[in-house]
Design an enzyme around this catalytic site. Structure first.
Site, PDB file in Angstrom:
ATOM      1  N   CYS A   1       1.042  -1.142   0.124  1.00  0.00           N
ATOM      2  CA  CYS A   1      -0.010  -0.085  -0.123  1.00  0.00           C
ATOM      3  C   CYS A   1       0.965   1.171  -0.123  1.00  0.00           C
ATOM      4  CB  CYS A   1      -0.704  -0.010   1.167  1.00  0.00           C
ATOM      5  SG  CYS A   1      -0.235  -0.209   2.873  1.00  0.00           S
TER       6      CYS A   1
ATOM      7  N   HIS B   1      24.591 -18.582  12.896  1.00  0.00           N
ATOM      8  CA  HIS B   1      23.939 -19.626  11.792  1.00  0.00           C
ATOM      9  C   HIS B   1      25.175 -20.641  11.724  1.00  0.00           C
ATOM     10  CE1 HIS B   1      23.255 -21.293   7.394  1.00  0.00           C
ATOM     11  NE2 HIS B   1      22.097 -20.631   7.705  1.00  0.00           N
TER      12      HIS B   1
END
Length: 611
Positions: free
Chosen positions: A27, A532
């Site tokens: 939007c 990670h």
């Protein structure tokens, strides 16, 4: 200036990657993702990005609030990932969203949000025509009439645009949905309605209703059509499905649309019309006051668009509206006033620059930067905005302020308040003055702005310890282009010698991937750390990884987080390198303590906050 491609990559990583995205829309200020697994929507990581103002999860939408530059990043994501508005069938079940009202509001927001641009285009087109009329353009001239029907096209053919948007929401055929809109707006049908004579189809009466500019009927029709299409999919034999399925959808939906659903939608519209008329006649001050006060709360959950159908209905019926325009003019300018006051009081250069920029943006009608960057940050500022916005909205309601065209309310769209009533524009200017003045003064005197003394503790370097024993290497040596380039953040890497991954600092577990190959931590100061484990180890699907903590758990520095079976990971052909990152933190704010090897307890790097 930020590289849109790089930011797009970071955003996609934080929402779980391309494989987790079912669809994407945007939007005026935010990216709206529909995700397969909303648990992978890493709000903490996203909110650390300077380009992201905030994140919101509302219904089936995971929203990333960007601000005025949203289209730039939306385009970058589309270019890199070929993501479009249409996605896979929505798997949201009633068990996930049991509240009927919530489901309806979420559907309305999803359907209305993509067409806001068209409404603004048509509304601002009307503003240009109004200005030309003030400058002397004859309303009876061919030029005026031609420009008028150009602008009116955005509203008269609204059912076509809603058909497309609703089809995507309800996961049905877009082109058949547009055909249903064509049934409602066909010239022959509109001529029959204009003639005023009774219409029937095989004895079933058809209500004489005009659907130009309508909202509710086409949404209900497309919703119904989605079930008809599923029915046709089941009953049509495969041999002739390509012909029989669309025939059944059209043959069933079109007559029911005209005989049943369209009239029901029209009656609902009439009921809303009656309600709006009653409010305007008896309590005209109520809606602008409520909208002027509480729009920030709707914006925070992305539900402010839910008012658009009512505003559109009012614009179609009355030629003006009081549902959104007056109240949102008040609250948008109030946000600008609060940000301006903070800019005056703020002692830190960066805070002052952010507040000043947010004030200018709010004056333009986009309030997310002011809301997330200023008024939610400073104590009592939002209260000042709510009270002053409500006060200015009350004035707008008492003076009968109306908006004649669509456009995000702000100083540059004030001409949308120019119309038949010559005092209307004056009342709009007074609303602006009250909203800005009252909020500026109240925020200046009552909001709390931290001093350098109270924030000095936050400017001290924050150390992070090693998460595993092993050889320390720079990110550039990691055998993964994304990590090596620092796309997901900056930090260091460790070639592990042991199988225990520990916490680098006191923190909270903000994210634990389902495959347990990565974990995110957030410290008390808000700094996020991503650990990670291994390269492409997500493909192990959790094998050889044993989590020792759970999401939301508080951990202490050195506390074991995950146990890994290092020999089996290597035997399976995977690189076990452990990457430790501070996502979205500039490299100049990370001081690496370079060593050949590290063990838990050794300093890995320090984060240097702004001074």
């Amino acid at each position: 200036m930020s590289d849109p491609a790089k930011i797009a990559t970071q955003i996609m990583a934080a929402v779980g990657g391309i494989q987790n995205v079912k669809s994407l829309t945007h939007c005026a200020t935010r990216l709206r993702f529909t995700l397969r697994d909303k648990q992978q929507f890493n709000q903490a990581q996203l909110e650390k990005m300077p380009e992201v103002l905030s994140t919101v999860v509302a219904g089936d939408k995971s929203q990333v609030v960007i601000g005025a530059n949203v289209t730039k990043y939306y385009a970058a994501i589309q270019q890199q990932y070929q993501l479009h508005e249409a996605g896979e069938p929505n798997q949201t079940t009633q068990a996930q969203e049991k509240n009927l009202i919530k489901r309806i509001l979420n559907a309305i927001v999803s359907i209305m949000a993509p067409i806001i641009t068209v409404l603004i285009a048509g509304g601002m087109f009307k503003v240009v025509i109004a200005i030309l009329a003030l400058l002397g353009l004859d309303p009876k001239s061919t030029a005026y009439l031609t420009l008028s029907f150009m602008a009116d096209a955005a509203f008269y053919f609204l059912p076509f645009m809603l058909a497309v948007s609703a089809a995507k929401k309800f996961n049905t055929n877009t082109y058949l949905a547009m055909m249903m809109a064509g049934v409602l707006l066909h010239p022959n049908f509109t001529a029959l309605v204009a003639a005023g004579k009774p219409i029937a189809l095989f004895g079933a009466p058809i209500r004489l209703a005009s659907y130009g500019g309508s909202v509710i009927p086409i949404i209900l029709i497309v919703w119904f059509m989605s079930y008809v299409e599923r029915f046709a999919e089941k009953v049509a034999p495969n041999m002739i499905k390509n012909m029989l399925k669309p025939l059944l959808v059209a043959l069933i939906t079109a007559p029911i649309a005209l005989i049943v659903i369209g009239p029901i939608g029209s009656l609902l519209g009439d009921g809303l019309y009656t309600a709006v008329t009653f409010i305007n006649q008896h309590t005209p001050w109520l809606v602008p006051t409520l909208v002027g006060a509480f729009t920030p709360l709707l914006v925070m959950v992305g539900m402010h668009v839910s008012l658009l159908p009512l505003a559109t209905l009012s614009m179609t019926k009355f030629g003006s509206e009081t549902i959104m325009g007056p109240g949102m003019l008040a609250i948008n300018i109030a946000q600008a006033g609060a940000a301006a006051a903070i800019a005056v009081r703020e002692k830190q250069t960066r805070g002052r620059q952010i507040a000043l920029s947010a004030s200018v943006t709010a004056l333009s009608g986009i309030t997310e930067p002011a809301l997330y960057g200023v008024t939610l940050k400073y104590k009592h500022a939002l209260t000042c905005v709510v009270v002053s916005g409500g006060l200015a909205g009350l004035f707008a309601g008492l003076t009968g302020l109306v908006r004649y065209s669509f456009g995000s309310p702000g100083i540059f769209t004030l001409p949308v308040f120019i119309g038949a009533n010559p005092t209307n524009f004056r009342n709009a200017l007074l609303t602006v003055a009250i909203a800005f003045g009252a909020t500026f003064l109240s925020t200046y005197f009552f909001a709390t702005v931290e001093t350098n003394a109270s924030t000095s503790a936050k400017t001290q370097p924050q150390p992070f310890q090693s998460v595993v024993a092993g050889e320390m290497i720079p990110l550039a040596r990691v055998q993964d282009e994304v990590f090596a380039a620092g796309t997901l953040g900056h930090g260091v890497a460790i070639i592990p010698e042991s199988g225990t991954i520990v916490a680098p600092a006191d923190a909270t577990v903000s994210m634990l991937y389902p495959t347990n190959h990565a974990i995110g931590l957030t410290t008390a100061s808000g700094q996020e750390v991503l650990i990670h484990i291994g390269i492409d180890t997500v493909r192990l699907d959790g094998r050889f990884f044993k989590p020792l903590v759970s999401q939301g758990e508080s951990v202490k520095v050195g506390q074991p987080l995950i146990k890994i079976d290092l020999p089996l990971i290597e035997k399976s052909g995977f690189d076990p390198t452990v990457i430790v990152l501070l996502p979205n933190t500039p490299p100049e704010r990370i001081e690496v303590h370079e060593k050949a090897s590290v063990r838990p307890g050794d300093k890995l790097f320090s984060f240097i906050p702004e001074t």
